[in-house]
Design an enzyme around this catalytic site. Structure first.
Site, PDB file in Angstrom:
ATOM      1  CE1 TYR A   1     -52.907   9.611 -20.015  1.00 30.77           C
ATOM      2  CE2 TYR A   1     -51.464   8.904 -18.240  1.00 30.77           C
ATOM      3  CZ  TYR A   1     -52.727   9.165 -18.720  1.00 30.77           C
ATOM      4  OH  TYR A   1     -53.828   8.976 -17.920  1.00 30.77           O
TER       5      TYR A   1
ATOM      6  CG  PHE B   1     -51.276  18.379 -11.090  1.00 31.78           C
ATOM      7  CD1 PHE B   1     -51.861  18.006 -12.306  1.00 31.78           C
ATOM      8  CD2 PHE B   1     -49.921  18.678 -11.076  1.00 31.78           C
ATOM      9  CE1 PHE B   1     -51.107  17.944 -13.470  1.00 31.78           C
ATOM     10  CE2 PHE B   1     -49.156  18.616 -12.241  1.00 31.78           C
ATOM     11  CZ  PHE B   1     -49.751  18.252 -13.439  1.00 31.78           C
TER      12      PHE B   1
HETATM   13  C1  LIG Z   1     -55.918   3.971 -18.319  1.00 35.62           C
HETATM   14  C2  LIG Z   1     -57.373   4.062 -18.790  1.00 35.62           C
HETATM   15  C3  LIG Z   1     -57.872   5.488 -18.520  1.00 35.62           C
HETATM   16  C4  LIG Z   1     -57.416   3.737 -20.291  1.00 35.62           C
HETATM   17  O1  LIG Z   1     -58.721   4.034 -20.803  1.00 35.62           O
HETATM   18  P1  LIG Z   1     -59.297   3.355 -22.144  1.00 35.62           P
HETATM   19  O2  LIG Z   1     -60.509   4.111 -22.517  1.00 35.62           O
HETATM   20  O3  LIG Z   1     -59.410   1.899 -21.929  1.00 35.62           O
HETATM   21  O4  LIG Z   1     -58.108   3.633 -23.185  1.00 35.62           O
HETATM   22  P2  LIG Z   1     -58.237   3.644 -24.783  1.00 35.62           P
HETATM   23  O5  LIG Z   1     -59.170   2.533 -25.200  1.00 35.62           O
HETATM   24  O6  LIG Z   1     -58.576   4.987 -25.268  1.00 35.62           O
HETATM   25  O7  LIG Z   1     -56.749   3.280 -25.189  1.00 35.62           O
HETATM   26  C5  LIG Z   1     -55.938   4.143 -25.940  1.00 35.62           C
HETATM   27  C6  LIG Z   1     -54.594   3.475 -26.087  1.00 35.62           C
HETATM   28  O8  LIG Z   1     -53.960   3.397 -24.792  1.00 35.62           O
HETATM   29  C7  LIG Z   1     -53.571   2.038 -24.531  1.00 35.62           C
HETATM   30  N1  LIG Z   1     -53.699   1.815 -23.082  1.00 35.62           N
HETATM   31  C8  LIG Z   1     -54.810   1.923 -22.357  1.00 35.62           C
HETATM   32  N2  LIG Z   1     -54.534   1.672 -21.064  1.00 35.62           N
HETATM   33  C9  LIG Z   1     -53.204   1.393 -20.984  1.00 35.62           C
HETATM   34  C10 LIG Z   1     -52.341   1.030 -19.923  1.00 35.62           C
HETATM   35  N3  LIG Z   1     -52.768   0.916 -18.669  1.00 35.62           N
HETATM   36  N4  LIG Z   1     -51.025   0.828 -20.221  1.00 35.62           N
HETATM   37  C11 LIG Z   1     -50.568   0.945 -21.490  1.00 35.62           C
HETATM   38  N5  LIG Z   1     -51.369   1.279 -22.530  1.00 35.62           N
HETATM   39  C12 LIG Z   1     -52.669   1.492 -22.280  1.00 35.62           C
HETATM   40  C13 LIG Z   1     -54.537   1.214 -25.360  1.00 35.62           C
HETATM   41  O9  LIG Z   1     -54.008  -0.066 -25.608  1.00 35.62           O
HETATM   42  C14 LIG Z   1     -54.655   2.041 -26.613  1.00 35.62           C
HETATM   43  O10 LIG Z   1     -53.487   1.838 -27.388  1.00 35.62           O
HETATM   44  P3  LIG Z   1     -53.431   2.159 -28.976  1.00 35.62           P
HETATM   45  O11 LIG Z   1     -53.473   3.652 -29.127  1.00 35.62           O
HETATM   46  O12 LIG Z   1     -52.112   1.593 -29.377  1.00 35.62           O
HETATM   47  O13 LIG Z   1     -54.625   1.462 -29.562  1.00 35.62           O
HETATM   48  C15 LIG Z   1     -58.260   3.049 -18.035  1.00 35.62           C
HETATM   49  O14 LIG Z   1     -57.738   1.750 -18.250  1.00 35.62           O
HETATM   50  C16 LIG Z   1     -58.361   3.278 -16.529  1.00 35.62           C
HETATM   51  O15 LIG Z   1     -59.288   3.954 -16.080  1.00 35.62           O
HETATM   52  N6  LIG Z   1     -57.425   2.743 -15.716  1.00 35.62           N
HETATM   53  C17 LIG Z   1     -57.471   2.915 -14.245  1.00 35.62           C
HETATM   54  C18 LIG Z   1     -57.219   4.362 -13.845  1.00 35.62           C
HETATM   55  C19 LIG Z   1     -55.871   4.857 -14.328  1.00 35.62           C
HETATM   56  O16 LIG Z   1     -54.850   4.218 -14.134  1.00 35.62           O
HETATM   57  N7  LIG Z   1     -55.879   6.020 -14.998  1.00 35.62           N
HETATM   58  C20 LIG Z   1     -54.683   6.656 -15.456  1.00 35.62           C
HETATM   59  C21 LIG Z   1     -54.424   7.782 -14.519  1.00 35.62           C
HETATM   60  S1  LIG Z   1     -52.889   8.561 -14.852  1.00 35.62           S
END
Ligand SMILES: CC(C)(COP(=O)(O)OP(=O)(O)OC[C@H]1O[C@@H](n2cnc3c(N)ncnc32)[C@H](O)[C@@H]1OP(=O)(O)O)[C@@H](O)C(=O)NCCC(=O)NCCS
Length: 417
Positions: free
Chosen positions: A129, A417
């Protein structure tokens, strides 16, 4: 901005109808577990569909983001904070920008509707984030206190309060009453209504792992009222070493109205039969470290906890309280909330702040990440400057602003949360 919008590759962003509509995608993203209906009811009771967002395409939900209306302690008092949670993308739709789409739409909606000027979240993976301007704002220390280290100093003339161990369901009103002052005492804690209290006490067998059921230890008044003044929610996991019991005591939360009640709860936790050690995530300045005769035995390990994003800079800094007077011009870089971009003059006193756009030369420059990190008063601007994340353009501005933003006690968010 309207919540319903369509992006270039055909994903539509809209508010969910209900928790059921939302939770199937969440369950899939977190590993596809089946959750009991009681658990779902408790989560549904705090869910705010009209504030949350999902992305779908071709009738299928592909990504989710929940927003909670939290009343959180910040320096200066309680303020509305948007609690962000359940940021997920369906495994088949990852890395296509859906999380980014949900996040920037949420920021725009908060700003354009004049809702919470600040957002906060807990994260599964700290690397996710920062790119959206969420800075690491609170820290926890994980303590592992061996039972043999339970010798405590005796700061009170009185002996510890009597304690009893009960099912948390038997003392919900006491838990709610003792917890209610938490957001006023420490930034990062938030007010819990009945639905949030139920969520705090959630204890489904399928989510316990090897631990036993959730228990509550109460420290009670000595008089016949036996009014509880402090409590801890905890569970025990059986463990044996060389035929001796070394059970682990996991503390979920601990609150007390006064130092004697606080000490009494800790004494009770460190005196549980069969126990080998007590494990707890606590604020970095938790008083227990000043109570243990052998604080080194607690093996404190610091880790990141709550992440904060300043969404509406003028309001967020203007509504916050400060530890000292400062008059400083801050230049902010913020691509995801472009309305924050530019120079702001912040004037603070002990009664609050005033933050407005200015054309004056900058004294400090930083990005949204650093603002989020220092917002709750637990991260030092000086530390961030030493890391090269903040630049000082006028001598003295950094020290004065660091002092003004600092908050004692350290912020801590006691509940996920
Ligand atoms: C984490 C998650 C929500 C990312 O969703 P996504 O739609 O694939 O993300 P995006 O394609 O919008 O990626 C946006 C950016 O975040 C980065 N990113 C995505 N997942 C990441 C991760 N796990 N770690 C580091 N960076 C990550 C992408 O590389 C991209 O980077 P950029 O801005 O440099 O291009 C998804 O992988 C997921 O559902 N993971 C399992 C649940 C989880 O862990 N959720 C987080 C809860 S706090």
């Amino acid at each position: 901005m309207d919540q319903t919008s369509v992006c270039a590759d055909g994903y539509e962003f809209a508010a969910p109808d209900s928790w059921d509509h939302f939770s199937d995608t969440v369950a899939l993203a977190y590993g596809g577990y089946d959750a009991a209906s009681a658990y779902q009811d408790v989560l549904a009771a705090v869910f705010e569909p009209q504030r949350s967002l999902l992305a779908h395409r071709g009738g299928r939900t592909c990504a989710t983001l929940a927003v909670y209306s939290l009343d959180m302690g910040v320096p200066g008092g309680r303020r509305p904070v948007a609690g962000i949670s359940y940021v997920t993308a369906d495994p088949a739709h990852r890395r296509r920008g859906l999380m980014r789409g949900l996040m920037v739409r949420t920021f725009a909606r908060l700003y354009e509707r004049g809702e919470e000027p600040v957002a906060a979240l807990h994260t599964t993976e700290p690397a996710i984030y920062g790119r959206f301007g969420f800075g690491s704002a609170t820290r926890a220390i994980h303590l592992r206190i061996p039972r043999h280290a339970r010798d405590m100093t005796h700061p009170h003339n009185e002996p510890p309060l009597p304690v009893s161990v009960v099912d948390p369901a038997e003392c919900v009103p006491d838990i709610a009453r003792i917890h209610q002052g938490a957001p006023d005492r420490r930034p990062g804690a938030f007010h819990r209504d009945d639905a949030w209290t139920r969520r705090a006490l959630l204890d489904l067998p399928e989510r316990r792992g090897k631990a036993g059921r959730l228990l509550c230890v109460l420290a009670e008044d000595r008089d016949e009222s036996s009014r509880p003044r402090g409590y801890a929610l905890y569970s025990l996991t059986a463990r044996w070493e060389d035929s001796y019991p070394r059970y682990d005591v996991h503390v979920r939360e601990l609150f007390a109205e006064d130092p004697l009640a606080y000490t009494s709860v800790w004494r009770a936790l460190l005196d549980i039969d069969l126990a080998g050690a007590v494990h707890a995530d606590r604020p970095v300045d938790d008083p227990v470290l000043a109570l243990l005769a052998d604080p080194r035995s607690a093996v404190p390990v610091v880790r990141d906890q709550l992440y904060v994003r300043v969404v509406d800079l003028g309001r967020a800094l203007g509504e916050r309280g400060y530890a000292a007077e400062v008059d400083v011009v801050i230049e902010v870089a913020d691509t995801d909330c472009p309305w924050n971009q530019g120079r702001w003059r912040l004037r603070t006193g002990v009664d609050g702040g005033d933050c407005a756009r200015t054309t004056a030369a900058a004294d400090l420059s930083l990005s949204a990440w650093e603002l989020g990190a220092v917002y709750l008063g637990g991260t030092s601007l000086k530390q961030l400057a030493a890391a090269g994340r903040v630049t000082e353009h006028r001598a003295g501005a950094l020290a004065a602003t660091t002092h003004a933003f600092h908050h004692d006690p350290a912020p801590f968010c006691p509940m996920l949360f």
